[in-house]
Motif scaffolding. Structure first.
Motif, short mmCIF file in Angstrom:
data_model
loop_
_atom_site.label_atom_id
_atom_site.label_comp_id
_atom_site.label_asym_id
_atom_site.label_seq_id
_atom_site.Cartn_x
_atom_site.Cartn_y
_atom_site.Cartn_z
N GLY A 100 0.80 -1.22 0.00
CA GLY A 100 0.00 0.00 0.00
C GLY A 100 0.83 1.27 0.00
O GLY A 100 0.32 2.35 0.33
N ASP A 101 2.10 1.15 -0.37
CA ASP A 101 2.99 2.32 -0.37
C ASP A 101 2.89 3.03 -1.71
O ASP A 101 3.84 3.09 -2.49
CB ASP A 101 4.42 1.87 -0.09
CG ASP A 101 5.33 3.01 0.32
OD1 ASP A 101 4.88 4.18 0.27
OD2 ASP A 101 6.48 2.73 0.72
N ASP A 102 1.71 3.58 -1.97
CA ASP A 102 1.43 4.20 -3.27
C ASP A 102 2.32 5.40 -3.53
O ASP A 102 2.71 5.67 -4.67
CB ASP A 102 -0.03 4.63 -3.34
CG ASP A 102 -1.00 3.46 -3.26
OD1 ASP A 102 -0.53 2.30 -3.27
OD2 ASP A 102 -2.21 3.70 -3.17
N GLU A 103 2.66 6.14 -2.47
CA GLU A 103 3.48 7.34 -2.65
C GLU A 103 4.86 6.98 -3.21
O GLU A 103 5.38 7.65 -4.10
CB GLU A 103 3.63 8.07 -1.32
CG GLU A 103 4.37 9.39 -1.44
CD GLU A 103 4.39 10.16 -0.13
OE1 GLU A 103 5.24 11.07 -0.01
OE2 GLU A 103 3.57 9.86 0.75
N ALA A 104 5.44 5.88 -2.70
CA ALA A 104 6.75 5.46 -3.19
C ALA A 104 6.67 5.00 -4.64
O ALA A 104 7.57 5.30 -5.45
CB ALA A 104 7.30 4.34 -2.31
N VAL A 105 5.62 4.28 -4.97
CA VAL A 105 5.44 3.83 -6.35
C VAL A 105 5.28 5.02 -7.28
O VAL A 105 5.89 5.10 -8.35
CB VAL A 105 4.24 2.87 -6.48
CG1 VAL A 105 3.99 2.51 -7.93
CG2 VAL A 105 4.47 1.62 -5.64
N ALA A 106 4.46 5.96 -6.86
CA ALA A 106 4.23 7.15 -7.69
C ALA A 106 5.51 7.94 -7.92
O ALA A 106 5.82 8.34 -9.05
CB ALA A 106 3.19 8.04 -7.01
N GLU A 107 6.29 8.13 -6.85
CA GLU A 107 7.54 8.89 -6.97
C GLU A 107 8.51 8.21 -7.92
O GLU A 107 9.13 8.85 -8.77
CB GLU A 107 8.18 9.05 -5.60
CG GLU A 107 9.50 9.82 -5.65
CD GLU A 107 10.20 9.87 -4.31
OE1 GLU A 107 11.32 10.41 -4.26
OE2 GLU A 107 9.63 9.39 -3.31
N GLU A 108 8.61 6.88 -7.79
CA GLU A 108 9.52 6.14 -8.64
C GLU A 108 9.13 6.26 -10.12
O GLU A 108 9.98 6.53 -10.98
CB GLU A 108 9.53 4.68 -8.22
CG GLU A 108 10.34 3.76 -9.12
CD GLU A 108 10.33 2.34 -8.60
OE1 GLU A 108 11.07 2.06 -7.65
OE2 GLU A 108 9.58 1.51 -9.16
#
Length: 214
Positions: A100-108
Motif C-alpha cells: 500500500g505504499d502508493d506514494e513510493a510507487v508514484a515517486e519512482e
C-alpha cells in the motif's frame, strides 16, 4: 487493420537471461523484415541502434522483478535512451503495491518518466495483483505520465489475460505481454483493448495474419 498495421503493433521480444548478440540480431532482422518493433535487453541497445537504425527499439528497466531503487531505475532508463532506445518498459515495484505504499510507487514512476523524452510503459505484473491493486497501479502510471501500461514481464506467474487487459484499458493504452503465442491470442488481446502486443513469437503472429479477423 491490415497486415502492416498489425505488424507495427508487435514488439518482437528477446529478454531471456542467456540472450546473446546473435539472438538480438535475429530479432532485429525479423523485426525489420516483418515491420515489427524489437524489445531487447538494455545491454545490447547501443549495438542494436547502430545495427538496425530503422527498427523501433524497446528495452526494459528494473527487469524482471522491479525491486531496484528509484535512482537505479532512473539511471537505467536514461542510459537506455541515450544508447538509442525509442521506448522504455519499466517494471513496477509489486512489493510496494502490496504494502500500500502508493506514494513510493508514484515517486519512482514519476522519476523514470521525467528522465527520458521517449514513451514509458509501466509493467504492472498483473498476474500478481488483486483487481484493486491493478487499478491502483494503472492509476499511478497514468498520473506519472506513462504512455502505456503493460500486463506482465513473462518471468513471473501467468501472463496477459483478456480480463486484465479490459481493466487496464480503462486507464491507458495497453501492451499485452506474456503468453501471447498465436495470432488468435493477439486478436483476443486487441479486441479486449490492447494497443500493443509483446511476444517472442512475433514472426508467427505476423505470418498467421488473417484479414478476416478484423
Amino acid at each position: 487493420m491490415d497486415r502492416d498495421e498489425f505488424a507495427a503493433r508487435i514488439d518482437h521480444t528477446v529478454l531471456g537471461p542467456e540472450t546473446t548478440w546473435p539472438d538480438v540480431e535475429a530479432v532485429l532482422d525479423a523485426a525489420a523484415d516483418h515491420g515489427m518493433n524489437a524489445c531487447i535487453p538494455p545491454a545490447y541497445v547501443a549495438q542494436a541502434a547502430e545495427y538496425a537504425p530503422d527498427v523501433t527499439l524497446v528495452t526494459v528497466c528494473g527487469f524482471p522483478h522491479g525491486q531496484e531503487t528509484p535512482e537505479t531505475k532512473e539511471f537505467e532508463a536514461e542510459r537506455a535512451w541515450k544508447d538509442g532506445a525509442d521506448e522504455i518498459d519499466v517494471v513496477v515495484n509489486v512489493g510496494r503495491l502490496h504494502a500500500g505504499d502508493d506514494e513510493a510507487v508514484a515517486e519512482e514512476l514519476e522519476r523514470v518518466v521525467a528522465a527520458v523524452p521517449v514513451p514509458v510503459k509501466v509493467i504492472v505484473e498483473a498476474p500478481l495483483l488483486a483487481e484493486d491493486e491493478l487499478r491502483t497501479a494503472c492509476t499511478l502510471a497514468e498520473e506519472a505520465g506513462a504512455e502505456f501500461v503493460k500486463t506482465a514481464t513473462g518471468f513471473s506467474v501467468g501472463g496477459a489475460t483478456v480480463d486484465d487487459v479490459r481493466v487496464m484499458a480503462e486507464y491507458l493504452p495497453v501492451k499485452a505481454s506474456g503468453g501471447v503465442g498465436s495470432f488468435a491470442d493477439a486478436v483476443a488481446m486487441l479486441e479486449a483493448g490492447a494497443e500493443r502486443i509483446g511476444a517472442s513469437s512475433g514472426v508467427e503472429l505476423v505470418e498467421g495474419y488473417d484479414e478476416s479477423a478484423f
